[in-house]
Scaffold this motif. Structure first.
Motif, PDB file in Angstrom:
ATOM      1  N   ILE A  29      41.802  43.341  38.067  1.00  0.00           N
ATOM      2  CA  ILE A  29      41.416  44.070  36.852  1.00  0.00           C
ATOM      3  C   ILE A  29      42.658  44.446  36.044  1.00  0.00           C
ATOM      4  O   ILE A  29      42.716  44.222  34.830  1.00  0.00           O
ATOM      5  CB  ILE A  29      40.599  45.331  37.220  1.00  0.00           C
ATOM      6  N   LEU A  30      43.659  44.994  36.719  1.00  0.00           N
ATOM      7  CA  LEU A  30      44.874  45.423  36.026  1.00  0.00           C
ATOM      8  C   LEU A  30      45.627  44.239  35.427  1.00  0.00           C
ATOM      9  O   LEU A  30      46.200  44.347  34.334  1.00  0.00           O
ATOM     10  CB  LEU A  30      45.767  46.224  36.966  1.00  0.00           C
ATOM     11  N   GLN A  31      45.632  43.108  36.116  1.00  0.00           N
ATOM     12  CA  GLN A  31      46.283  41.908  35.576  1.00  0.00           C
ATOM     13  C   GLN A  31      45.568  41.428  34.313  1.00  0.00           C
ATOM     14  O   GLN A  31      46.213  41.001  33.354  1.00  0.00           O
ATOM     15  CB  GLN A  31      46.343  40.796  36.627  1.00  0.00           C
ATOM     16  N   SER A  32      44.239  41.498  34.291  1.00  0.00           N
ATOM     17  CA  SER A  32      43.489  41.133  33.079  1.00  0.00           C
ATOM     18  C   SER A  32      43.861  42.055  31.923  1.00  0.00           C
ATOM     19  O   SER A  32      44.058  41.600  30.792  1.00  0.00           O
ATOM     20  CB  SER A  32      41.978  41.228  33.324  1.00  0.00           C
ATOM     21  N   LEU A  33      43.964  43.340  32.213  1.00  0.00           N
ATOM     22  CA  LEU A  33      44.334  44.309  31.173  1.00  0.00           C
ATOM     23  C   LEU A  33      45.758  44.085  30.688  1.00  0.00           C
ATOM     24  O   LEU A  33      46.052  44.255  29.496  1.00  0.00           O
ATOM     25  CB  LEU A  33      44.154  45.735  31.705  1.00  0.00           C
ATOM     26  N   ALA A  34      46.644  43.679  31.588  1.00  0.00           N
ATOM     27  CA  ALA A  34      48.024  43.376  31.195  1.00  0.00           C
ATOM     28  C   ALA A  34      48.080  42.086  30.379  1.00  0.00           C
ATOM     29  O   ALA A  34      48.812  42.001  29.384  1.00  0.00           O
ATOM     30  CB  ALA A  34      48.910  43.270  32.431  1.00  0.00           C
ATOM     31  N   LYS A  35      47.316  41.095  30.791  1.00  0.00           N
ATOM     32  CA  LYS A  35      47.288  39.817  30.067  1.00  0.00           C
ATOM     33  C   LYS A  35      46.816  40.018  28.626  1.00  0.00           C
ATOM     34  O   LYS A  35      47.315  39.385  27.703  1.00  0.00           O
ATOM     35  CB  LYS A  35      46.375  38.834  30.793  1.00  0.00           C
ATOM     36  N   ASP A  36      45.860  40.926  28.429  1.00  0.00           N
ATOM     37  CA  ASP A  36      45.342  41.216  27.086  1.00  0.00           C
ATOM     38  C   ASP A  36      46.137  42.316  26.373  1.00  0.00           C
ATOM     39  O   ASP A  36      45.708  42.843  25.359  1.00  0.00           O
ATOM     40  CB  ASP A  36      43.869  41.608  27.159  1.00  0.00           C
TER      41      ASP A  36
END
Length: 132
Positions: free
Chosen positions: A43-50
């Motif tokens: 989840i955190l990686q998705s938020l960082a990617k965006d």
């Protein structure tokens, strides 16, 4: 439209991260919020990617907000972690997505509801839920 655990965990994590002065690592967030570390990391990686979060590697690494909490809408967060646009009903955003568009009697109602929900979630910021 159903908010999944991913949406819930993203919001809880972002609230927690926004209340910290320094980047926070996955272990700390996972322990504090009692969320599976592996699921939370995705989840955190998705938020960082965006670009909702900054991600820092190394011994003092972790996550921090990449922008002011006022500038991050709840809709953007949810769409980021769900990896698709929010939709009240499968075809609520476009009649082109519906095979029964010519005869559908409920599309206008669902489309109106979709616009209201989109508007509402676009106008609720992370800061709004952090300060409540």
């Amino acid at each position: 439209m159903l908010f999944t655990k991913a949406s819930e965990y993203a919001l809880l994590s972002l609230i927690y991260i926004s209340q910290q002065n320094d980047p926070v690592d996955v272990d700390s967030i996972s322990n504090e919020l009692e969320i599976s570390k592996s699921f939370l990391a995705k989840i955190l990686q998705s938020l960082a990617k965006d670009k909702i979060l900054n991600s820092f590697k190394g011994a003092n690494g972790g996550f921090s907000l990449s922008q002011n909490a006022l500038d991050v809408s709840i809709k953007r967060i949810i769409e980021c972690v769900e990896k698709k646009p929010m939709s009240v009903f499968e075809c609520s955003t476009s009649k082109n997505d519906c095979t029964k568009a010519a005869t559908c009697q409920v599309w206008n109602m669902f489309n109106t509801l979709q616009f209201k929900i989109d508007d509402m979630l676009d106008n609720i910021s992370l800061k709004d839920i952090v300060t409540k």
